[in-house]
Design an enzyme around this catalytic site. Structure first.
Site, PDB file in Angstrom:
ATOM      1  N   SER A   1      -9.750  -0.960   7.152  1.00 60.65           N
ATOM      2  CA  SER A   1      -9.202  -0.994   5.798  1.00 60.65           C
ATOM      3  C   SER A   1      -8.460  -2.273   5.459  1.00 60.65           C
ATOM      4  CB  SER A   1      -8.270   0.203   5.593  1.00 60.65           C
ATOM      5  OG  SER A   1      -8.974   1.414   5.770  1.00 60.65           O
TER       6      SER A   1
ATOM      7  N   LYS B   1       0.842  -1.202   0.000  1.00 59.18           N
ATOM      8  CA  LYS B   1       0.000   0.000   0.000  1.00 59.18           C
ATOM      9  C   LYS B   1       0.875   1.248   0.000  1.00 59.18           C
ATOM     10  CE  LYS B   1      -3.921   1.909   2.674  1.00 59.18           C
ATOM     11  NZ  LYS B   1      -4.790   1.642   3.842  1.00 59.18           N
TER      12      LYS B   1
ATOM     13  N   SER C   1      -9.412   1.346   2.914  1.00 54.09           N
ATOM     14  CA  SER C   1      -8.593   2.159   2.036  1.00 54.09           C
ATOM     15  C   SER C   1      -7.525   1.340   1.312  1.00 54.09           C
ATOM     16  CB  SER C   1      -7.925   3.279   2.844  1.00 54.09           C
ATOM     17  OG  SER C   1      -7.088   2.758   3.861  1.00 54.09           O
TER      18      SER C   1
END
Length: 575
Positions: A167, A69, A143
């Site tokens: 997330s 990420k 996310s």
């Protein structure tokens, strides 16, 4: 290496890299990546890795492909947090990713996310909305959207995300994969752009539980560069009991669920009994109330503390929804923040009371699976609903493992979570493994003291509950050397006494081996009644472990049952 995706990689990392880049071209999902490394670069690293393996080096994650990420630092690649103007070049790799690479993993690149890790939908990014891997009209969940989709598409073996509000779990639910969110601080957050620094966790996505746990176990451990990192405590629970008690929410607590999800959750709960677990409905409203503090209260001020000053400059790449959420936190007062912290302290105490006596809480991971168009029409309302069952977890310092539940009636993925108190992560993993039908649960926590038992503490015997109460883990059946004799003591409940007499002066005695925490062993010893004691026991395989014995005077007046070679055999003969 445990079974699962990771177990089949190390043989040819070069071929695995080539297959991944072919898959990237095939699926044509450029929005998954913010920075994708050139294939030649990763292939060269894979070739070096192959040579190391050929030279006999052992690496637990050799050839595993990782998608990271893009709010987590990887040296040599920019960190953007999905905002171009925020981008910087990190000098060091985040500790968790550094550990993966040291174990033989290869980083493919940096993945798209809801900007500044603010969102559960995967659409809040100037790099494009990340489409669901199974249906491009639907959201991927955020996310940590790009990392989850990279795994779901079969490109990456492991996706690394972060989780503040859910997330690391919501995207797993929407793709039918596993998301592991360990206790806060167990996996260090060093090198991560903070969202809410006190409530951020680095997480793992994988196609299966074994792979997720294997990666998390490598990433876990204290880190001096992260002041919030933590270690497994001395009394850490190492296993779930044989028949765990699992709390589930009341029907009235499931109101936010869509109808397909409500029906899928009911079927998931119905299937829990088949694993030997027992379920009981409880009122989880105190948890759901606490969840609202993450965005509706002053806790959101932590997001402003992280990136609010940057967003106040109105960068062109700022997502308007994210900027509005973080900007609004500017108005939160210090007294309101203190009041919310007090409310959280009270909620933690209430949650501990609520879940006392249960081994885990089973919850739906999220409420629905919306389309990208629906989220664009209602970006705040839908996102808020999707965090109904996830938002409280980090606020209340709890661990969670997100796994696939029963699919909806039309075959779409549906996800559930096993939620436990802090540091009971292995309990959540064990129960998740049973719900998934796995014979053996992978080890996230691999520490403790091996303890051999030979009588009333064997599985199915009257004192075995004491081991389960301490969270002891069954390791298998063992035998002593032939230096031991076994006697039947005159105790309540009946117990054997195992005493060493010397090589060849006894017989191999069968017992069971458990692993118990260091503090658990201390509790066990402190409560041990006479004439029992703990000592070093010689096993037939050459190991010396802690085990039960008894005093020589007690054994001298007891019935010798050595010829039975085990307590269970003696009990069967006696009956």
């Amino acid at each position: 290496m445990p079974p699962g995706v990771l177990g089949n990689i190390a043989a040819d990392p070069v071929a695995r890299v080539a297959a991944a880049y072919r898959r990237i071209a095939e699926v044509d999902r450029p929005e998954v990546w913010i920075t994708l490394r050139p294939e030649s670069e990763v292939a060269a690293e894979a070739a070096t890795l192959a040579r190391r393996l050929a030279d006999g080096e052992t690496l637990p994650l050799a050839g595993v492909l990782v998608a990271v990420k893009d709010n987590i630092d990887v040296a040599g690649l920019p960190t953007t947090a999905a905002c171009p103007e925020f981008a910087y070049q990190p000098e060091a790799t985040a500790a968790a990713v550094e550990r993966l690479v040291a174990a033989g993993a290869l980083v493919l690149g940096k993945t798209n996310l809801d900007q500044f890790a603010t969102g559960l939908v995967g659409t809040r990014s100037p790099y494009g909305a990340v489409r669901n891997a199974l249906d491009p009209e639907l959201v991927s969940g955020g996310s940590s959207s790009g990392s989850a989709v990279a795994v779901a598409l079969g490109v990456a073996d492991i996706g690394i995300g972060t989780d503040t509000a859910g997330s690391g779990r919501v995207p797993a639910a929407l793709h039918g994969i596993v998301g592991l969110k360990a206790t806060l601080g167990v996996i260090p957050a060093h090198g991560t752009v903070p969202a809410c620094a006190d409530y951020d966790a680095v997480t793992v996505f994988a196609a299966d539980l074994d792979s997720a746990v294997s990666a998390a176990a490598v990433m876990a451990g204290p880190e001096p560069r992260d002041p919030r990192s933590r270690v497994w405590p001395a009394d850490v629970r190492l296993a779930a009991p044989l028949a765990p008690r699992i709390a589930v929410p009341r029907p009235e607590d499931l109101g936010p669920l869509s109808e397909p999800y409500r029906e899928a959750f009911a079927r998931t709960v119905a299937g829990v009994a088949e694993t030997g677990a027992k379920t009981e409905e409880i009122d989880v409203s105190v948890l759901l109330d606490a969840a609202r503090l993450l965005y509706d209260g002053a806790i959101v001020a932590e997001r402003h503390a992280a990136v609010g000053t940057f967003l106040d400059t109105a960068p062109a790449g700022a997502d308007p929804t994210v900027a509005a959420i973080i900007g609004a936190a500017r108005e939160k007062s210090g007294s309101a923040f203190a009041a919310d912290l007090d409310m959280l302290t009270r909620a933690k105490a209430a949650a501990a009371d609520l879940l006392r006596g249960f081994d885990a809480l089973l919850l739906p991971t999220t409420t629905e699976h919306p389309s990208i168009a629906a989220v664009q029409a209602d970006p705040i309302g839908i996102n808020r609903r999707m965090g109904t069952y996830t938002n409280f977890c980090n606020l209340l310092d709890m661990a969670a493992v997100a796994i696939p539940g029963a699919p909806t009636t039309d075959g779409a993925p549906f996800g559930v979570m096993l939620v436990t108190p802090a540091f009971a992560d292995q309990v959540a993993v064990d129960i998740a493994a049973r719900l998934l039908g796995l014979v053996n649960a992978p080890l996230l926590v691999d520490q403790g003291v091996d303890l051999a038992v030979f009588g009333a503490h064997l599985r199915g015997q009257p004192l075995h509950w004491q081991l389960e109460h301490l969270g002891a883990r069954f390791l298998g059946t063992v035998r002593t050397t032939d230096a031991y004799r076994l006697t039947a003591l005159d105790t309540t409940p009946p117990k054997p006494g195992l005493v060493r007499h010397g090589p060849g002066r006894g017989a191999p005695i069968e017992g069971e081996l458990f692993r118990v925490s260091a503090a658990g062993l201390g509790v066990f010893l402190a409560e041990l009644p006479a004439p029992m004691a703990l000592t070093s026991i010689e096993l037939a395989d050459g190991r010396d472990v802690v085990g039960f014995t008894c005093t020589h005077d007690a054994a001298a007046t007891a019935t010798d049952i050595t010829h039975h070679a085990s307590w269970r055999t003696y009990l069967r003969h006696r009956s």
